[in-house]
Design a protein around this motif. Sequence first.
Motif, PDB file in Angstrom:
ATOM      1  N   ARG A 167     -48.037  14.727   7.824  1.00  0.00           N
ATOM      2  CA  ARG A 167     -48.811  15.313   6.517  1.00  0.00           C
ATOM      3  C   ARG A 167     -48.278  16.225   5.732  1.00  0.00           C
ATOM      4  N   ASP A 177     -47.262  15.954   1.818  1.00  0.00           N
ATOM      5  CA  ASP A 177     -47.741  16.801   0.982  1.00  0.00           C
ATOM      6  C   ASP A 177     -46.496  17.458   0.252  1.00  0.00           C
ATOM      7  N   GLY A 210     -45.678  15.706  -2.694  1.00  0.00           N
ATOM      8  CA  GLY A 210     -46.863  15.412  -3.511  1.00  0.00           C
ATOM      9  C   GLY A 210     -47.317  13.848  -3.446  1.00  0.00           C
ATOM     10  N   PHE A 211     -47.219  13.420  -2.589  1.00  0.00           N
ATOM     11  CA  PHE A 211     -47.773  12.019  -2.166  1.00  0.00           C
ATOM     12  C   PHE A 211     -49.406  12.035  -2.188  1.00  0.00           C
ATOM     13  N   GLU A 212     -49.949  10.983  -3.038  1.00  0.00           N
ATOM     14  CA  GLU A 212     -51.532  11.138  -2.759  1.00  0.00           C
ATOM     15  C   GLU A 212     -51.886   9.908  -1.763  1.00  0.00           C
ATOM     16  N   TYR A 213     -52.515  10.402  -0.780  1.00  0.00           N
ATOM     17  CA  TYR A 213     -52.694   9.352   0.263  1.00  0.00           C
ATOM     18  C   TYR A 213     -53.984   9.807   1.086  1.00  0.00           C
ATOM     19  N   GLU A 214     -54.357   9.011   1.928  1.00  0.00           N
ATOM     20  CA  GLU A 214     -55.382   9.217   2.961  1.00  0.00           C
ATOM     21  C   GLU A 214     -54.774   9.133   4.115  1.00  0.00           C
ATOM     22  N   THR A 241     -46.131   3.923  -3.324  1.00  0.00           N
ATOM     23  CA  THR A 241     -46.649   4.627  -4.488  1.00  0.00           C
ATOM     24  C   THR A 241     -46.398   4.050  -5.840  1.00  0.00           C
ATOM     25  N   ARG A 283     -48.320   1.068  -6.178  1.00  0.00           N
ATOM     26  CA  ARG A 283     -49.541   1.349  -6.718  1.00  0.00           C
ATOM     27  C   ARG A 283     -49.827   2.000  -8.079  1.00  0.00           C
ATOM     28  N   ARG A 284     -48.975   2.621  -8.590  1.00  0.00           N
ATOM     29  CA  ARG A 284     -48.885   3.206 -10.014  1.00  0.00           C
ATOM     30  C   ARG A 284     -48.783   2.273 -10.869  1.00  0.00           C
ATOM     31  N   ARG A 326     -56.351   2.883  -3.114  1.00  0.00           N
ATOM     32  CA  ARG A 326     -56.350   3.830  -2.152  1.00  0.00           C
ATOM     33  C   ARG A 326     -55.025   3.587  -1.577  1.00  0.00           C
ATOM     34  N   GLU A 330     -44.082   8.686 -12.660  1.00  0.00           N
ATOM     35  CA  GLU A 330     -45.212   8.241 -13.126  1.00  0.00           C
ATOM     36  C   GLU A 330     -45.562   8.090 -14.437  1.00  0.00           C
TER      37      GLU A 330
END
Length: 548
Positions: A129, A133, A136-140, A60, A63-64, A75, A364
């Motif tokens: 998951r 969660d 607070g990770f943003e993922y698929e 992450t 990615r940021r 993504r 971030e």
Amino acid sequence: MSDLRDVAMSSKAWPFEEARRVLKRYEKGPPEKGHVLFETGYGPSGLPHIGTFGEVLRTTMIRRAFEVISDIPTRLICFSDDMDGMRKVPGNVPNREVLQDHLQKPLTSVPDPFGTHDSFGAHNNAMLRRFLDTFGFEYEFYSATEFYKAGQFDEVLLRAVERYDDIMKVMLKSLREERRQTYSIFLPIHPETGRVLYVPMKHVDPKEGTVTFDDEAGREWTLPVTGGNVKLQWKPDFGARWAALGVDFEMYGKDHSTNTPIYDSICRILGQRPPEHFTYELFLDDQGQKISKSSGNGISIDEWLTYAATESLSYFMYLKPKTAKRMHFDVIPKAVDEYHQQLRAYATQDAAARLANPVYHIHEGNVPESTMVVSFAMLLNLASVSGAEEKEKLWGFIRRYAPEASPEANPDLDQAAGFAIRYYNDFVKPTRAFRLPDDKEKAAMEELLVCLGDGDRALDVIARKNAEAGRDEPLPKVDWQDEEFLQSIVFAIGRTHGFEPLRDWFKALYEVCLGASQGPRFGGFIALYGIAETKALIRDALDGKLAG
């Protein structure tokens, strides 16, 4: 944003270095798929662990960082290998007997021993998951079972049938002779038993897209490789997954590093460019051994968060990812204090220094202020000498030291006070070992007792120290709340009593008065604990009441 981007393009912070490698993939134009894809993998044979956290967190961060230097959408996929066969019954689950008859079945075909989900794989996926969660990770989320059965792997699987010999050549080079005789990149799912079969292929038909094999009973079967009838062995699966998804970046531990050429070759054979990879060093326990899920050595996420906030763990994960690090309970206090040091530094740094500061990547770019007016190490020592069982007792000392502080205005300090009491009772208290001072140490401590609270005597010892050092320096202002003034007294007494190196004097104070070989800046400790309280502590130590 453009100014920040310019600075980021030359930043030496490792997330930006990795982000620039990913960006270089598309220096001739953006990806046809319309986004850059970051991926992390997860083996759901057990519960998520601290390595899972580190892998997703670090990915992450990269990615940021990429989003700072590029406008290409991104993504992050968390891919669960839940179609793997269950090779043994885990030792840490209830109703183990329920699982015994389901060995070698895909985890998503194994009953859930907890009785809460459709399968054991579904249970562990839900835990993953929830775990992600919580932070607070943003993922698929992608399930390998769903990916195979829904046909999302079909195109790549058919290509693997067509290029079976080429992929086998890559794999056979890495195998021992006896393994080569029975190896196949394809693992059929038995149509009757549902088990994952490790059997050689009798025939691979690229025209029909099928494989033919004998099961353990010697019966011949022919299955299509599509639709979830067949899965790939784990090494070919790595490269095939990259090819099927168009992965641009994936990190993994050093234990995978020897397989990287295999993963890359298979991805290329299947018609796609391999992703950028980042190999991180593994974590070690207090004995220098690799941390293992099965052995339970080292420290877990829950254990870390019992004694410190998440941000301190994120800080620890950020530091030197390509260097092996001991990860045990004794690293927690240092991580907490260094994290808050970096928070305080961030406010005064220029753009380049901020991008190199770990807290920028942890938060971030939305970096909060630290309200820790007392260090975690100091809170631990305060808990030790005061015998505090509740954080309100620590707040009694904190309010005297910093009258403007309060649990409401200093929430991270309030939280740390609770953590400090817990950590002290679990780790510090059982290992404390006080000793009596030798004659030299005793004489120095007796003089410290006299100087504390007596301004003239304190200034005299400081002047004596300056004279012995040949310095003509102005004497400080007497201020019994000023930790710098108090530190100068302690320092001067150590010098005038001939401690060389001077750290031996401070070590003596820690061992005699605090029962530890290391401790806080002693002047700061006196300011926080109080003059009268410190004098009483030293007197008890000299009288043998602590070491007795």
